[in-house]
Design a protein around this motif. Structure first.
Motif, PDB file in Angstrom:
ATOM      1  N   ASN A  18     -21.468  33.174  18.356  1.00 56.84           N
ATOM      2  CA  ASN A  18     -21.314  31.699  18.667  1.00 56.84           C
ATOM      3  C   ASN A  18     -21.747  30.958  17.663  1.00 56.84           C
ATOM      4  OD1 ASN A  18     -20.948  31.808  21.129  1.00 56.84           O
ATOM      5  ND2 ASN A  18     -22.751  30.970  21.591  1.00 56.84           N
ATOM      6  N   GLY A  19     -20.857  29.372  17.214  1.00 58.28           N
ATOM      7  CA  GLY A  19     -21.758  28.848  15.712  1.00 58.28           C
ATOM      8  C   GLY A  19     -19.685  28.185  15.734  1.00 58.28           C
ATOM      9  N   LEU A  20     -20.249  27.541  14.336  1.00 54.61           N
ATOM     10  CA  LEU A  20     -18.993  26.431  13.940  1.00 54.61           C
ATOM     11  C   LEU A  20     -19.015  27.144  12.498  1.00 54.61           C
ATOM     12  CD1 LEU A  20     -20.564  22.884  14.966  1.00 54.61           C
ATOM     13  CD2 LEU A  20     -18.491  24.523  15.326  1.00 54.61           C
ATOM     14  N   ASN A  60      -6.586  24.974  21.272  1.00 57.44           N
ATOM     15  CA  ASN A  60      -7.395  25.376  22.430  1.00 57.44           C
ATOM     16  C   ASN A  60      -7.362  26.454  23.375  1.00 57.44           C
ATOM     17  OD1 ASN A  60      -9.371  23.552  22.536  1.00 57.44           O
ATOM     18  ND2 ASN A  60      -8.054  21.906  22.754  1.00 57.44           N
ATOM     19  N   GLN A  61      -6.142  27.376  22.861  1.00 57.86           N
ATOM     20  CA  GLN A  61      -6.105  28.784  22.939  1.00 57.86           C
ATOM     21  C   GLN A  61      -6.325  29.509  24.060  1.00 57.86           C
ATOM     22  OE1 GLN A  61      -2.077  29.761  21.190  1.00 57.86           O
ATOM     23  NE2 GLN A  61      -1.543  31.427  22.528  1.00 57.86           N
ATOM     24  N   TYR A  62      -7.887  29.881  23.074  1.00 55.29           N
ATOM     25  CA  TYR A  62      -8.721  30.621  23.969  1.00 55.29           C
ATOM     26  C   TYR A  62      -9.529  29.882  24.242  1.00 55.29           C
ATOM     27  CZ  TYR A  62      -5.689  33.488  20.825  1.00 55.29           C
ATOM     28  OH  TYR A  62      -4.260  34.421  20.343  1.00 55.29           O
ATOM     29  N   ASP A  63     -10.239  30.676  25.356  1.00 54.32           N
ATOM     30  CA  ASP A  63     -11.973  29.933  25.803  1.00 54.32           C
ATOM     31  C   ASP A  63     -12.912  29.845  24.999  1.00 54.32           C
ATOM     32  OD1 ASP A  63     -10.028  29.218  28.347  1.00 54.32           O
ATOM     33  OD2 ASP A  63     -11.154  31.747  29.348  1.00 54.32           O
ATOM     34  N   ASP A  64     -12.412  31.125  24.313  1.00 54.37           N
ATOM     35  CA  ASP A  64     -13.763  30.623  23.662  1.00 54.37           C
ATOM     36  C   ASP A  64     -13.743  30.855  21.997  1.00 54.37           C
ATOM     37  OD1 ASP A  64     -12.696  33.021  23.653  1.00 54.37           O
ATOM     38  OD2 ASP A  64     -14.553  34.731  23.024  1.00 54.37           O
ATOM     39  N   VAL A  65     -12.561  29.892  21.559  1.00 51.90           N
ATOM     40  CA  VAL A  65     -12.213  30.134  20.397  1.00 51.90           C
ATOM     41  C   VAL A  65     -11.702  28.289  20.095  1.00 51.90           C
ATOM     42  CG1 VAL A  65     -11.870  31.273  17.533  1.00 51.90           C
ATOM     43  CG2 VAL A  65     -12.205  32.913  19.122  1.00 51.90           C
ATOM     44  N   SER A  66     -11.950  28.002  19.373  1.00 49.43           N
ATOM     45  CA  SER A  66     -11.226  26.942  19.203  1.00 49.43           C
ATOM     46  C   SER A  66     -11.182  26.109  17.487  1.00 49.43           C
ATOM     47  CB  SER A  66     -11.305  25.341  19.806  1.00 49.43           C
ATOM     48  OG  SER A  66     -13.242  24.520  20.017  1.00 49.43           O
ATOM     49  N   ILE A  83     -16.940  28.814  17.483  1.00 45.43           N
ATOM     50  CA  ILE A  83     -16.963  30.314  18.052  1.00 45.43           C
ATOM     51  C   ILE A  83     -17.708  30.060  19.238  1.00 45.43           C
ATOM     52  CG2 ILE A  83     -17.147  32.832  18.506  1.00 45.43           C
ATOM     53  CD1 ILE A  83     -15.849  32.624  16.297  1.00 45.43           C
ATOM     54  N   GLN A  84     -17.663  29.380  20.580  1.00 40.59           N
ATOM     55  CA  GLN A  84     -18.965  28.969  21.959  1.00 40.59           C
ATOM     56  C   GLN A  84     -18.984  30.392  23.125  1.00 40.59           C
ATOM     57  OE1 GLN A  84     -18.854  25.791  22.331  1.00 40.59           O
ATOM     58  NE2 GLN A  84     -20.833  25.756  23.725  1.00 40.59           N
ATOM     59  N   ASN A  86     -20.136  32.076  26.442  1.00 45.38           N
ATOM     60  CA  ASN A  86     -21.990  32.003  27.042  1.00 45.38           C
ATOM     61  C   ASN A  86     -22.385  33.004  27.001  1.00 45.38           C
ATOM     62  OD1 ASN A  86     -20.846  29.467  28.264  1.00 45.38           O
ATOM     63  ND2 ASN A  86     -19.853  30.557  30.214  1.00 45.38           N
ATOM     64  N   LYS A  87     -22.165  33.915  26.931  1.00 45.26           N
ATOM     65  CA  LYS A  87     -23.120  35.424  26.529  1.00 45.26           C
ATOM     66  C   LYS A  87     -23.461  35.403  24.523  1.00 45.26           C
ATOM     67  CE  LYS A  87     -18.917  38.635  26.327  1.00 45.26           C
ATOM     68  NZ  LYS A  87     -17.992  37.603  26.926  1.00 45.26           N
ATOM     69  N   ASN A  88     -23.422  34.292  24.444  1.00 47.20           N
ATOM     70  CA  ASN A  88     -23.380  34.142  22.842  1.00 47.20           C
ATOM     71  C   ASN A  88     -23.317  34.977  21.339  1.00 47.20           C
ATOM     72  OD1 ASN A  88     -26.359  32.467  24.022  1.00 47.20           O
ATOM     73  ND2 ASN A  88     -27.645  34.343  23.842  1.00 47.20           N
ATOM     74  N   HIS A  89     -22.146  35.515  22.212  1.00 45.98           N
ATOM     75  CA  HIS A  89     -20.811  36.060  21.553  1.00 45.98           C
ATOM     76  C   HIS A  89     -19.880  36.257  22.020  1.00 45.98           C
ATOM     77  CE1 HIS A  89     -21.940  39.853  22.874  1.00 45.98           C
ATOM     78  NE2 HIS A  89     -20.267  40.881  22.726  1.00 45.98           N
ATOM     79  N   SER A  90     -18.667  35.955  20.846  1.00 49.37           N
ATOM     80  CA  SER A  90     -17.465  36.173  21.977  1.00 49.37           C
ATOM     81  C   SER A  90     -16.989  37.253  21.433  1.00 49.37           C
ATOM     82  CB  SER A  90     -16.122  35.319  20.872  1.00 49.37           C
ATOM     83  OG  SER A  90     -14.774  35.194  20.830  1.00 49.37           O
ATOM     84  N   ASP A  91     -15.042  38.404  21.979  1.00 50.58           N
ATOM     85  CA  ASP A  91     -15.117  39.098  22.468  1.00 50.58           C
ATOM     86  C   ASP A  91     -14.181  39.279  20.782  1.00 50.58           C
ATOM     87  OD1 ASP A  91     -15.719  40.147  24.554  1.00 50.58           O
ATOM     88  OD2 ASP A  91     -14.538  39.446  25.958  1.00 50.58           O
ATOM     89  N   MET A  92     -13.819  38.456  20.997  1.00 49.26           N
ATOM     90  CA  MET A  92     -12.785  37.650  19.647  1.00 49.26           C
ATOM     91  C   MET A  92     -13.978  37.052  18.099  1.00 49.26           C
ATOM     92  SD  MET A  92      -9.298  35.430  18.294  1.00 49.26           S
ATOM     93  CE  MET A  92      -8.684  36.235  19.962  1.00 49.26           C
TER      94      MET A  92
END
Length: 192
Positions: A18-20, A60-66, A83-84, A86-92
């Motif tokens: 998760n991060g910017l 905003n196409q992806y739930d965890d990346v915008s 990249i945000q 809930n489980k502290n990391h993204s699949d992408m």
């Protein structure tokens, strides 16, 4: 034989965390294929319109990346990617998202638009974020001032391009905005 490239990514950093991220992608050969700034307006070419529409479609196409904010310049694009998950990391990962973005733009255009790779900066805290957001907003102005300085001509103001997240998106992703310049985020610790 191609010269050996210096790695651009931090070797021990997990870019699915998760991060910017502040990202810059440059056109192939740094050609001014995306448009030109003139009289305070960014005039997009066909390629520039494709890039703008693709960025808007993917924001905003992806739930965890915008995409939080971007600016399109004649030969490069700056964007802030969040990249945000809930489980502290993204699949992408960041690289996967940027490669997907660049590939989609090039396919729509019909040929490759971009140089290999991209530049990134991990946003470390709120002050870093606001400095980067200001840089993105002022990039068209700075471009025109630099162009005019090189030509020895008159100065003119730039036009903001791209978008910033709406207030509802900011609140949903980052918490309620505070009073600082109307654009401050109350960012959660999990982004850093």
């Amino acid at each position: 034989m191609r010269p050996k490239r210096k790695p651009l990514r931090l070797p021990t950093y997990d870019y699915t965390n998760n991060g910017l991220y502040f990202v810059t992608i440059c056109t192939k050969g740094k050609t001014h294929i995306l448009g030109h700034l003139e009289n305070q307006t960014m005039n997009f070419t066909v390629a520039g319109h494709i890039v703008n529409h693709t960025l808007c479609d993917m924001k905003n196409q992806y739930d965890d990346v915008s995409i939080i904010q971007y600016v399109i310049m004649p030969n490069h694009v700056h964007l802030i990617v969040a990249i945000q998950e809930n489980k502290n990391h993204s699949d992408m990962s960041l690289s996967q998202f940027i490669n997907l973005l660049k590939g989609r733009m090039s396919r729509k255009y019909g040929s490759s638009l971009w140089q290999r790779g991209f530049y990134e900066h991990v946003v470390r805290n709120e002050d870093d974020l606001f400095r980067i957001m200001e840089y993105i907003e002022n990039n068209p102005l700075q471009w025109e001032l630099d162009e005019e300085r090189l030509k020895g001509g008159r100065r003119s103001l730039g036009l903001r391009c791209g978008f910033a997240a709406t207030d509802s998106n900011r609140q949903r992703r980052f918490g309620k905005p505070s009073a600082r310049s109307g654009t401050t985020f109350n960012l959660s610790d999990r982004l850093w």
